[in-house]
Design a protein around this motif. Structure first.
Motif, PDB file in Angstrom:
ATOM      1  N   PHE A   1       0.832  -1.196   0.000  1.00  0.00           N
ATOM      2  CA  PHE A   1       0.000   0.000   0.000  1.00  0.00           C
ATOM      3  C   PHE A   1       0.872   1.253   0.000  1.00  0.00           C
ATOM      4  O   PHE A   1       0.584   2.237  -0.680  1.00  0.00           O
ATOM      5  CB  PHE A   1      -0.932  -0.017   1.215  1.00  0.00           C
ATOM      6  CG  PHE A   1      -2.017   1.010   1.190  1.00  0.00           C
ATOM      7  CD1 PHE A   1      -3.181   0.797   0.467  1.00  0.00           C
ATOM      8  CD2 PHE A   1      -1.889   2.188   1.903  1.00  0.00           C
ATOM      9  CE1 PHE A   1      -4.198   1.746   0.450  1.00  0.00           C
ATOM     10  CE2 PHE A   1      -2.902   3.137   1.895  1.00  0.00           C
ATOM     11  CZ  PHE A   1      -4.056   2.912   1.166  1.00  0.00           C
TER      12      PHE A   1
ATOM     13  N   ILE B   1       2.463   1.815  -3.520  1.00  0.00           N
ATOM     14  CA  ILE B   1       1.430   2.386  -4.388  1.00  0.00           C
ATOM     15  C   ILE B   1       1.132   3.822  -3.941  1.00  0.00           C
ATOM     16  O   ILE B   1       0.910   4.714  -4.766  1.00  0.00           O
ATOM     17  CB  ILE B   1       0.162   1.507  -4.396  1.00  0.00           C
ATOM     18  CG1 ILE B   1       0.483   0.171  -5.079  1.00  0.00           C
ATOM     19  CG2 ILE B   1      -1.013   2.213  -5.072  1.00  0.00           C
ATOM     20  CD1 ILE B   1      -0.558  -0.907  -4.878  1.00  0.00           C
ATOM     21  N   GLY B   2       1.184   4.044  -2.642  1.00  0.00           N
ATOM     22  CA  GLY B   2       0.969   5.379  -2.102  1.00  0.00           C
ATOM     23  C   GLY B   2       1.998   6.388  -2.587  1.00  0.00           C
ATOM     24  O   GLY B   2       1.685   7.573  -2.771  1.00  0.00           O
TER      25      GLY B   2
ATOM     26  N   ASN C   1       0.835   7.402  -5.907  1.00  0.00           N
ATOM     27  CA  ASN C   1      -0.322   8.274  -5.714  1.00  0.00           C
ATOM     28  C   ASN C   1       0.119   9.665  -5.254  1.00  0.00           C
ATOM     29  O   ASN C   1      -0.442  10.671  -5.692  1.00  0.00           O
ATOM     30  CB  ASN C   1      -1.295   7.680  -4.692  1.00  0.00           C
ATOM     31  CG  ASN C   1      -1.885   6.383  -5.162  1.00  0.00           C
ATOM     32  OD1 ASN C   1      -1.942   6.103  -6.351  1.00  0.00           O
ATOM     33  ND2 ASN C   1      -2.312   5.566  -4.221  1.00  0.00           N
TER      34      ASN C   1
ATOM     35  N   ILE D   1      -6.627   9.025  -6.158  1.00  0.00           N
ATOM     36  CA  ILE D   1      -7.452   7.970  -5.562  1.00  0.00           C
ATOM     37  C   ILE D   1      -7.940   6.998  -6.633  1.00  0.00           C
ATOM     38  O   ILE D   1      -8.081   5.803  -6.376  1.00  0.00           O
ATOM     39  CB  ILE D   1      -8.616   8.557  -4.735  1.00  0.00           C
ATOM     40  CG1 ILE D   1      -9.098   7.546  -3.687  1.00  0.00           C
ATOM     41  CG2 ILE D   1      -9.785   8.967  -5.572  1.00  0.00           C
ATOM     42  CD1 ILE D   1      -8.181   7.362  -2.546  1.00  0.00           C
TER      43      ILE D   1
ATOM     44  N   ASN E   1      -6.130   6.137  -9.225  1.00  0.00           N
ATOM     45  CA  ASN E   1      -4.937   5.313  -9.384  1.00  0.00           C
ATOM     46  C   ASN E   1      -4.829   4.309  -8.231  1.00  0.00           C
ATOM     47  O   ASN E   1      -4.519   3.137  -8.433  1.00  0.00           O
ATOM     48  CB  ASN E   1      -3.695   6.207  -9.432  1.00  0.00           C
ATOM     49  CG  ASN E   1      -2.436   5.438  -9.720  1.00  0.00           C
ATOM     50  OD1 ASN E   1      -2.265   4.878 -10.795  1.00  0.00           O
ATOM     51  ND2 ASN E   1      -1.537   5.415  -8.759  1.00  0.00           N
ATOM     52  N   SER E   2      -5.117   4.777  -7.041  1.00  0.00           N
ATOM     53  CA  SER E   2      -5.056   3.924  -5.850  1.00  0.00           C
ATOM     54  C   SER E   2      -6.006   2.740  -5.961  1.00  0.00           C
ATOM     55  O   SER E   2      -5.636   1.601  -5.663  1.00  0.00           O
ATOM     56  CB  SER E   2      -5.414   4.748  -4.610  1.00  0.00           C
ATOM     57  OG  SER E   2      -5.492   3.924  -3.470  1.00  0.00           O
ATOM     58  N   TYR E   3      -7.227   3.005  -6.389  1.00  0.00           N
ATOM     59  CA  TYR E   3      -8.203   1.917  -6.498  1.00  0.00           C
ATOM     60  C   TYR E   3      -7.716   0.854  -7.480  1.00  0.00           C
ATOM     61  O   TYR E   3      -7.747  -0.333  -7.187  1.00  0.00           O
ATOM     62  CB  TYR E   3      -9.576   2.434  -6.937  1.00  0.00           C
ATOM     63  CG  TYR E   3     -10.582   1.303  -7.064  1.00  0.00           C
ATOM     64  CD1 TYR E   3     -11.198   0.798  -5.930  1.00  0.00           C
ATOM     65  CD2 TYR E   3     -10.871   0.717  -8.289  1.00  0.00           C
ATOM     66  CE1 TYR E   3     -12.099  -0.255  -6.022  1.00  0.00           C
ATOM     67  CE2 TYR E   3     -11.760  -0.331  -8.384  1.00  0.00           C
ATOM     68  CZ  TYR E   3     -12.372  -0.820  -7.250  1.00  0.00           C
ATOM     69  OH  TYR E   3     -13.248  -1.863  -7.330  1.00  0.00           O
TER      70      TYR E   3
ATOM     71  N   ASN F   1      -4.436  -0.956  -5.923  1.00  0.00           N
ATOM     72  CA  ASN F   1      -4.681  -1.698  -4.684  1.00  0.00           C
ATOM     73  C   ASN F   1      -5.635  -2.861  -4.899  1.00  0.00           C
ATOM     74  O   ASN F   1      -5.465  -3.920  -4.309  1.00  0.00           O
ATOM     75  CB  ASN F   1      -5.175  -0.767  -3.572  1.00  0.00           C
ATOM     76  CG  ASN F   1      -4.028   0.000  -2.971  1.00  0.00           C
ATOM     77  OD1 ASN F   1      -3.046  -0.570  -2.535  1.00  0.00           O
ATOM     78  ND2 ASN F   1      -4.138   1.316  -2.971  1.00  0.00           N
TER      79      ASN F   1
ATOM     80  N   PHE G   1      -3.630   9.248   3.778  1.00  0.00           N
ATOM     81  CA  PHE G   1      -3.046   7.934   3.500  1.00  0.00           C
ATOM     82  C   PHE G   1      -3.352   6.970   4.644  1.00  0.00           C
ATOM     83  O   PHE G   1      -3.802   5.843   4.423  1.00  0.00           O
ATOM     84  CB  PHE G   1      -1.531   8.083   3.305  1.00  0.00           C
ATOM     85  CG  PHE G   1      -0.755   6.801   3.369  1.00  0.00           C
ATOM     86  CD1 PHE G   1      -0.635   5.992   2.253  1.00  0.00           C
ATOM     87  CD2 PHE G   1      -0.126   6.411   4.539  1.00  0.00           C
ATOM     88  CE1 PHE G   1       0.091   4.801   2.301  1.00  0.00           C
ATOM     89  CE2 PHE G   1       0.600   5.236   4.600  1.00  0.00           C
ATOM     90  CZ  PHE G   1       0.706   4.423   3.476  1.00  0.00           C
TER      91      PHE G   1
ATOM     92  N   SER H   1      -7.097   6.238   4.771  1.00  0.00           N
ATOM     93  CA  SER H   1      -7.469   5.414   3.627  1.00  0.00           C
ATOM     94  C   SER H   1      -7.035   3.961   3.810  1.00  0.00           C
ATOM     95  O   SER H   1      -7.802   3.040   3.538  1.00  0.00           O
ATOM     96  CB  SER H   1      -6.841   5.999   2.355  1.00  0.00           C
ATOM     97  OG  SER H   1      -7.236   5.268   1.224  1.00  0.00           O
TER      98      SER H   1
END
Length: 151
Positions: A16, A19-20, A23, A58, A60-62, A65, A129, A132
């Motif tokens: 996470f 990936i963060g 993001n 967010i 991109n995060s979805y 992740n 972060f 989330s």
């Protein structure tokens, strides 16, 4: 099984976090591009810019992740999408609140605009972060079938 569960938490947090970082680059990059091309000191526009930047990050995060960090429990169901949107809205609220408060506080102590915006954005990204991660882990991609083998 218990040992696997102990490893999953820190490993998920590491995934996470990686990936963060991507993001964060999107989030702070978009904010700075908007500020370069459409500079403003208006708090309302700053919050709009922050919202645009955060929304792109967010999304991109979805994608990443769901594909990597929480792949085992990500089903792509309507429920997961709705809970993800819900946590994204809460995290956006945290992000905007910290960004706004940071800007006001840093302006009060006389920090120059560009530095002030980026420090406030960094603080906002950190707190959103954390919010989330825990909402995604325990609500959005919660593995309700722990111990159950998926086909």
């Amino acid at each position: 099984m218990g040992n696997d569960k102990k490893k999953k938490g820190p490993f998920q947090f590491m995934q996470f976090s990686v990936i963060g970082i991507a993001n964060a680059a999107i989030d702070i990059g978009v904010l700075n591009v908007l500020l370069i091309f459409f500079h403003t000191e208006d708090q309302g526009l700053l919050l709009l810019y922050n919202t645009i930047a955060y929304t792109l990050a967010i999304g991109n995060s979805y994608f990443w992740n769901a594909s990597i960090t929480f792949k085992r429990s990500a089903e792509g169901s309507h429920w997961q999408r709705l809970t993800f949107i819900g946590q994204a809205i809460v995290s956006l609220g945290v992000n905007n609140l910290v960004f706004f408060a940071g800007n006001v506080l840093l302006a009060f102590i006389g920090v120059p605009n560009w530095l002030r915006y980026n420090i406030a954005k960094g603080l906002a990204m950190f707190f959103s972060f954390l919010a989330s991660f825990f909402m995604i882990k325990y609500f959005v991609f919660k593995d309700f079938g722990a111990g159950k083998v998926k086909e």
